[in-house]
Design a protein around this motif. Structure first.
Motif, PDB file in Angstrom:
ATOM      1  N   MET A   1      22.793  13.421 -15.959  1.00 38.47           N
ATOM      2  CA  MET A   1      21.561  14.164 -15.724  1.00 38.47           C
ATOM      3  C   MET A   1      20.512  13.226 -15.149  1.00 38.47           C
ATOM      4  N   THR A   2      19.721  13.697 -14.185  1.00 37.20           N
ATOM      5  CA  THR A   2      18.641  12.916 -13.615  1.00 37.20           C
ATOM      6  C   THR A   2      17.323  13.622 -13.870  1.00 37.20           C
ATOM      7  N   ARG A   3      16.394  12.921 -14.499  1.00 35.56           N
ATOM      8  CA  ARG A   3      15.103  13.514 -14.771  1.00 35.56           C
ATOM      9  C   ARG A   3      14.248  13.517 -13.514  1.00 35.56           C
ATOM     10  N   GLU A   4      13.296  14.447 -13.459  1.00 41.59           N
ATOM     11  CA  GLU A   4      12.428  14.580 -12.295  1.00 41.59           C
ATOM     12  C   GLU A   4      11.615  13.301 -12.097  1.00 41.59           C
ATOM     13  N   ARG A   5      11.521  12.848 -10.846  1.00 38.87           N
ATOM     14  CA  ARG A   5      10.812  11.625 -10.524  1.00 38.87           C
ATOM     15  C   ARG A   5       9.813  11.865  -9.406  1.00 38.87           C
ATOM     16  N   ARG A   6       8.802  11.028  -9.349  1.00 41.01           N
ATOM     17  CA  ARG A   6       7.827  11.097  -8.246  1.00 41.01           C
ATOM     18  C   ARG A   6       7.551   9.691  -7.750  1.00 41.01           C
ATOM     19  N   ARG A   7       7.027   9.593  -6.527  1.00 38.80           N
ATOM     20  CA  ARG A   7       6.792   8.302  -5.889  1.00 38.80           C
ATOM     21  C   ARG A   7       5.301   8.034  -5.759  1.00 38.80           C
ATOM     22  N   HIS A   8       4.961   6.723  -5.787  1.00 39.08           N
ATOM     23  CA  HIS A   8       3.566   6.306  -5.664  1.00 39.08           C
ATOM     24  C   HIS A   8       3.532   4.970  -4.934  1.00 39.08           C
ATOM     25  N   ARG A   9       2.523   4.760  -4.088  1.00 40.24           N
ATOM     26  CA  ARG A   9       2.371   3.505  -3.339  1.00 40.24           C
ATOM     27  C   ARG A   9       0.973   2.951  -3.555  1.00 40.24           C
ATOM     28  N   PHE A  10       0.876   1.619  -3.563  1.00 39.73           N
ATOM     29  CA  PHE A  10      -0.418   0.978  -3.763  1.00 39.73           C
ATOM     30  C   PHE A  10      -0.412  -0.359  -3.026  1.00 39.73           C
ATOM     31  N   GLU A  11      -1.396  -0.582  -2.156  1.00 35.71           N
ATOM     32  CA  GLU A  11      -1.499  -1.815  -1.387  1.00 35.71           C
ATOM     33  C   GLU A  11      -2.335  -2.828  -2.162  1.00 35.71           C
ATOM     34  N   VAL A  12      -1.751  -3.992  -2.407  1.00 37.42           N
ATOM     35  CA  VAL A  12      -2.430  -5.047  -3.150  1.00 37.42           C
ATOM     36  C   VAL A  12      -1.661  -6.346  -2.955  1.00 37.42           C
ATOM     37  N   MET A  13      -2.304  -7.463  -3.163  1.00 38.71           N
ATOM     38  CA  MET A  13      -1.673  -8.779  -3.070  1.00 38.71           C
ATOM     39  C   MET A  13      -1.051  -9.022  -1.693  1.00 38.71           C
ATOM     40  N   GLY A  14      -1.633  -8.423  -0.669  1.00 39.44           N
ATOM     41  CA  GLY A  14      -1.149  -8.607   0.687  1.00 39.44           C
ATOM     42  C   GLY A  14       0.160  -7.919   0.988  1.00 39.44           C
ATOM     43  N   THR A  15       0.578  -6.983   0.144  1.00 39.39           N
ATOM     44  CA  THR A  15       1.825  -6.269   0.356  1.00 39.39           C
ATOM     45  C   THR A  15       1.684  -4.862  -0.205  1.00 39.39           C
ATOM     46  N   VAL A  16       2.781  -4.133  -0.272  1.00 36.87           N
ATOM     47  CA  VAL A  16       2.781  -2.780  -0.823  1.00 36.87           C
ATOM     48  C   VAL A  16       3.637  -2.768  -2.081  1.00 36.87           C
ATOM     49  N   PHE A  17       3.066  -2.256  -3.151  1.00 40.33           N
ATOM     50  CA  PHE A  17       3.828  -1.966  -4.356  1.00 40.33           C
ATOM     51  C   PHE A  17       4.161  -0.484  -4.350  1.00 40.33           C
ATOM     52  N   SER A  18       5.427  -0.162  -4.472  1.00 39.10           N
ATOM     53  CA  SER A  18       5.834   1.238  -4.529  1.00 39.10           C
ATOM     54  C   SER A  18       6.553   1.491  -5.845  1.00 39.10           C
ATOM     55  N   PHE A  19       6.388   2.694  -6.340  1.00 41.04           N
ATOM     56  CA  PHE A  19       6.892   3.061  -7.656  1.00 41.04           C
ATOM     57  C   PHE A  19       7.676   4.363  -7.564  1.00 41.04           C
ATOM     58  N   VAL A  20       8.739   4.439  -8.330  1.00 35.83           N
ATOM     59  CA  VAL A  20       9.395   5.715  -8.604  1.00 35.83           C
ATOM     60  C   VAL A  20       9.227   5.926 -10.103  1.00 35.83           C
ATOM     61  N   LEU A  21       8.559   7.011 -10.475  1.00 38.59           N
ATOM     62  CA  LEU A  21       8.121   7.217 -11.846  1.00 38.59           C
ATOM     63  C   LEU A  21       8.651   8.521 -12.409  1.00 38.59           C
ATOM     64  N   SER A  22       8.830   8.549 -13.710  1.00 39.66           N
ATOM     65  CA  SER A  22       9.115   9.803 -14.385  1.00 39.66           C
ATOM     66  C   SER A  22       7.933  10.743 -14.187  1.00 39.66           C
ATOM     67  N   ALA A  23       8.219  12.033 -14.077  1.00 37.22           N
ATOM     68  CA  ALA A  23       7.170  13.006 -13.788  1.00 37.22           C
ATOM     69  C   ALA A  23       6.096  13.040 -14.854  1.00 37.22           C
ATOM     70  N   PHE A  24       6.424  12.658 -16.089  1.00 35.84           N
ATOM     71  CA  PHE A  24       5.438  12.751 -17.166  1.00 35.84           C
ATOM     72  C   PHE A  24       4.471  11.575 -17.209  1.00 35.84           C
ATOM     73  N   VAL A  25       4.683  10.521 -16.399  1.00 34.13           N
ATOM     74  CA  VAL A  25       3.753   9.396 -16.387  1.00 34.13           C
ATOM     75  C   VAL A  25       2.397   9.889 -15.884  1.00 34.13           C
ATOM     76  N   THR A  26       1.355   9.663 -16.666  1.00 36.92           N
ATOM     77  CA  THR A  26       0.047  10.243 -16.375  1.00 36.92           C
ATOM     78  C   THR A  26      -0.701   9.467 -15.298  1.00 36.92           C
ATOM     79  N   GLU A  27      -1.700  10.122 -14.708  1.00 40.66           N
ATOM     80  CA  GLU A  27      -2.550   9.452 -13.734  1.00 40.66           C
ATOM     81  C   GLU A  27      -3.343   8.327 -14.386  1.00 40.66           C
TER      82      GLU A  27
END
Length: 271
Positions: A1-27
């Motif tokens: 089973m695969t739980r629902e996931r969402r993606r997020h990107r954030f530019e910092v430290m001169g590069t891009v940090f990208s995340f794949v997160l569980s849907a329940f992770v809050t803002e």
């Protein structure tokens, strides 16, 4: 089973940090992660004159005046220098530059924040260094593509598992970035060198050391318990440690996707 996931990107430290997160992770948690990355950048940036690293190098403060985080990272740099017999070093020129380790450390810190907020399934990708977390009882394994490096295109292979990291270093895009610390000359053997294992901070340092070391690096990685490597040299030839060929239960190579299947996928990525 695969739980629902969402993606997020954030530019910092001169590069891009990208995340794949569980849907329940809050803002609120996502904002806390972003604030932590910005705080780390303010502490460690070698380009910001007000960072503690820049002020330390300028003689404006002493190590004892620095934050606990700066002292911890510099201790980790010293540990990495010892473990790599000097092939990793934060002591370039007349100053201190922890760049070769601080990004991996930052990835680890953000993952710890997510775990502390209740996340049991996420991926953090900081400029090509990837850490993944998953519950083997609930989640399908992550699949992390490993690049052949600039100029070759495609992927070497895919590393798969539930809880592991892959740190990648190379000198093809910026040939002067990683140098042999004993001679000062650029280290150009490896187009890309990827280290997989349990600890992203050490994997980051080991990948940097391996590029500096050149041809003996694969055999050196063979002797590091818990870590494996995949490397592509300047001519496009692939080398890897024997442990990946064994295809153990965690952090293994998945040969089911050929390079042709992966040729249009761009690293860093989860596939």
């Amino acid at each position: 089973m695969t739980r629902e996931r969402r993606r997020h990107r954030f530019e910092v430290m001169g590069t891009v940090f990208s995340f794949v997160l569980s849907a329940f992770v809050t803002e609120t948690t996502v904002c806390a992660v972003e604030e932590e990355l910005e705080r780390i950048d303010r502490l460690f940036s070698t380009y910001r004159p007000d960072s503690q690293i820049a002020r330390l190098n300028a003689g404006q403060i002493r190590l004892g005046d620095c934050s606990a985080d700066v002292r911890e990272v510099l201790r980790l740099c010293s540990d990495a220098e010892y473990r790599t017999s000097g092939w990793f070093t934060a002591g370039y020129g007349i100053g201190i530059d922890p760049t070769g380790i601080v990004k991996g450390w930052a990835i680890g810190r953000t993952s710890e924040l997510l775990v502390g907020a209740g996340s049991t399934c996420h991926a953090v990708n900081g400029g090509g260094d990837v850490l993944v977390v998953a519950d083997p009882a609930v989640d399908e394994p992550w699949r992390v593509g490993v690049s052949t490096g600039a100029g070759h295109g495609g992927l070497v292979d895919v590393v798969t598992g539930h809880n592991f990291c892959v740190a990648t270093s190379g000198n093809t895009e910026r040939p002067d970035e990683i140098r042999n610390p004993f001679t000062g000359s650029p280290s150009l053997t490896w187009a890309t060198f990827s280290v997989a294992g349990p600890d992203i901070t050490r994997a980051d340092a080991f990948a940097t050391a391996a590029v500096a070391m050149g041809r003996p690096a694969v055999a050196w990685l063979e002797r590091l318990p818990g870590y494996e490597a995949i490397a592509v040299d300047a001519g496009g030839e692939v080398s890897m440690t024997a442990g990946f060929a064994a295809a153990g239960p965690e952090c293994r190579i998945d040969h089911s996707r050929s390079r042709a299947d992966c040729k249009d996928l761009r690293y860093p990525l989860l596939v």
